[in-house]
Write a protein that holds these residues in place. Structure first.
Motif, PDB file in Angstrom:
ATOM      1  N   GLU A  46      -3.135   4.393 -11.478  1.00 48.63           N
ATOM      2  CA  GLU A  46      -2.972   4.701 -12.910  1.00 48.63           C
ATOM      3  C   GLU A  46      -3.097   6.206 -13.152  1.00 48.63           C
ATOM      4  O   GLU A  46      -2.302   6.794 -13.898  1.00 48.63           O
ATOM      5  N   LEU A  47      -4.080   6.847 -12.540  1.00 53.78           N
ATOM      6  CA  LEU A  47      -4.295   8.271 -12.709  1.00 53.78           C
ATOM      7  C   LEU A  47      -3.064   9.071 -12.287  1.00 53.78           C
ATOM      8  O   LEU A  47      -2.677  10.039 -12.930  1.00 53.78           O
ATOM      9  N   LEU A  48      -2.436   8.639 -11.186  1.00 55.02           N
ATOM     10  CA  LEU A  48      -1.318   9.377 -10.618  1.00 55.02           C
ATOM     11  C   LEU A  48       0.049   8.867 -11.082  1.00 55.02           C
ATOM     12  O   LEU A  48       1.076   9.321 -10.604  1.00 55.02           O
ATOM     13  N   GLY A  49       0.029   7.884 -11.990  1.00 58.12           N
ATOM     14  CA  GLY A  49       1.299   7.348 -12.496  1.00 58.12           C
ATOM     15  C   GLY A  49       2.100   6.597 -11.465  1.00 58.12           C
ATOM     16  O   GLY A  49       3.328   6.632 -11.470  1.00 58.12           O
TER      17      GLY A  49
ATOM     18  N   MET B  32       0.844  -1.173   0.000  1.00 57.11           N
ATOM     19  CA  MET B  32       0.000   0.000   0.000  1.00 57.11           C
ATOM     20  C   MET B  32       0.891   1.238   0.000  1.00 57.11           C
ATOM     21  O   MET B  32       1.776   1.369   0.837  1.00 57.11           O
ATOM     22  N   THR B  33       0.650   2.115  -0.951  1.00 59.32           N
ATOM     23  CA  THR B  33       1.413   3.362  -1.009  1.00 59.32           C
ATOM     24  C   THR B  33       0.515   4.588  -1.052  1.00 59.32           C
ATOM     25  O   THR B  33       0.987   5.710  -0.989  1.00 59.32           O
ATOM     26  N   ILE B  34      -0.793   4.360  -1.181  1.00 60.12           N
ATOM     27  CA  ILE B  34      -1.758   5.455  -1.262  1.00 60.12           C
ATOM     28  C   ILE B  34      -2.818   5.239  -0.191  1.00 60.12           C
ATOM     29  O   ILE B  34      -3.289   4.130   0.009  1.00 60.12           O
ATOM     30  N   ILE B  35      -3.209   6.324   0.473  1.00 57.96           N
ATOM     31  CA  ILE B  35      -4.192   6.212   1.548  1.00 57.96           C
ATOM     32  C   ILE B  35      -5.237   7.321   1.397  1.00 57.96           C
ATOM     33  O   ILE B  35      -4.915   8.434   1.000  1.00 57.96           O
TER      34      ILE B  35
ATOM     35  N   GLY C 102      -9.509  13.760 -15.039  1.00 53.52           N
ATOM     36  CA  GLY C 102      -8.714  13.760 -13.817  1.00 53.52           C
ATOM     37  C   GLY C 102      -9.514  13.749 -12.530  1.00 53.52           C
ATOM     38  O   GLY C 102      -8.942  13.750 -11.442  1.00 53.52           O
ATOM     39  N   SER C 103     -10.825  13.713 -12.627  1.00 51.60           N
ATOM     40  CA  SER C 103     -11.657  13.705 -11.418  1.00 51.60           C
ATOM     41  C   SER C 103     -11.471  12.419 -10.625  1.00 51.60           C
ATOM     42  O   SER C 103     -11.260  11.351 -11.185  1.00 51.60           O
ATOM     43  N   ILE C 104     -11.572  12.561  -9.326  1.00 52.47           N
ATOM     44  CA  ILE C 104     -11.581  11.415  -8.414  1.00 52.47           C
ATOM     45  C   ILE C 104     -12.935  11.438  -7.726  1.00 52.47           C
ATOM     46  O   ILE C 104     -13.280  12.393  -7.029  1.00 52.47           O
ATOM     47  N   VAL C 105     -13.720  10.384  -7.944  1.00 54.03           N
ATOM     48  CA  VAL C 105     -15.098  10.320  -7.463  1.00 54.03           C
ATOM     49  C   VAL C 105     -15.161   9.490  -6.183  1.00 54.03           C
ATOM     50  O   VAL C 105     -14.640   8.373  -6.139  1.00 54.03           O
ATOM     51  N   LEU C 106     -15.818  10.029  -5.175  1.00 58.12           N
ATOM     52  CA  LEU C 106     -16.045   9.299  -3.933  1.00 58.12           C
ATOM     53  C   LEU C 106     -17.373   8.567  -4.017  1.00 58.12           C
ATOM     54  O   LEU C 106     -18.427   9.185  -4.167  1.00 58.12           O
TER      55      LEU C 106
END
Length: 101
Positions: free
Chosen positions: A96-99, A1-4, A55-59
């Motif tokens: 993927e979005l953030l590379g 895990m690298t993203i939180i 580029g949207s991030i949907v919750l």
């Protein structure tokens, strides 16, 4: 895990510093479906589609607590996916979005 994603999007400055020291990236959202309110599919679609763009991030939520009803999300997803694809928007994961694959 690298993203939180912190619960409720809440994170203190101390937590930000500690997470950064561990090499973790904090990512929140910029489009809130408000599905946790028990909205119907039309309401969820409207909340998302009126605010989404490249580029949207949907919750959205995949599970809820006792008594929570996410039927609106389940019913809205196929409609939103079709509309987004029809607009040429590619659906990708956060890494993927953030590379950060």
């Amino acid at each position: 895990m690298t993203i939180i994603r912190p619960p409720y999007g809440n994170v203190s400055e101390e937590q930000v510093k500690w997470l950064a020291s561990q090499g973790l990236l904090i990512v929140n959202w910029n489009v809130d479906s408000l599905d946790w309110k028990g909205l119907n599919a039309d309401q969820v679609v409207s909340n998302v589609m009126s605010h989404i763009g490249s580029g949207s991030i949907v919750l959205q939520h995949g599970a809820g607590g006792t008594g929570e009803d996410l039927t609106g999300t389940v019913e809205a997803l196929p409609r939103m996916i079709k509309q987004l694809r029809d607009q040429g928007i590619e659906l990708v994961t956060i890494p993927e979005l953030l590379g950060r694959k």
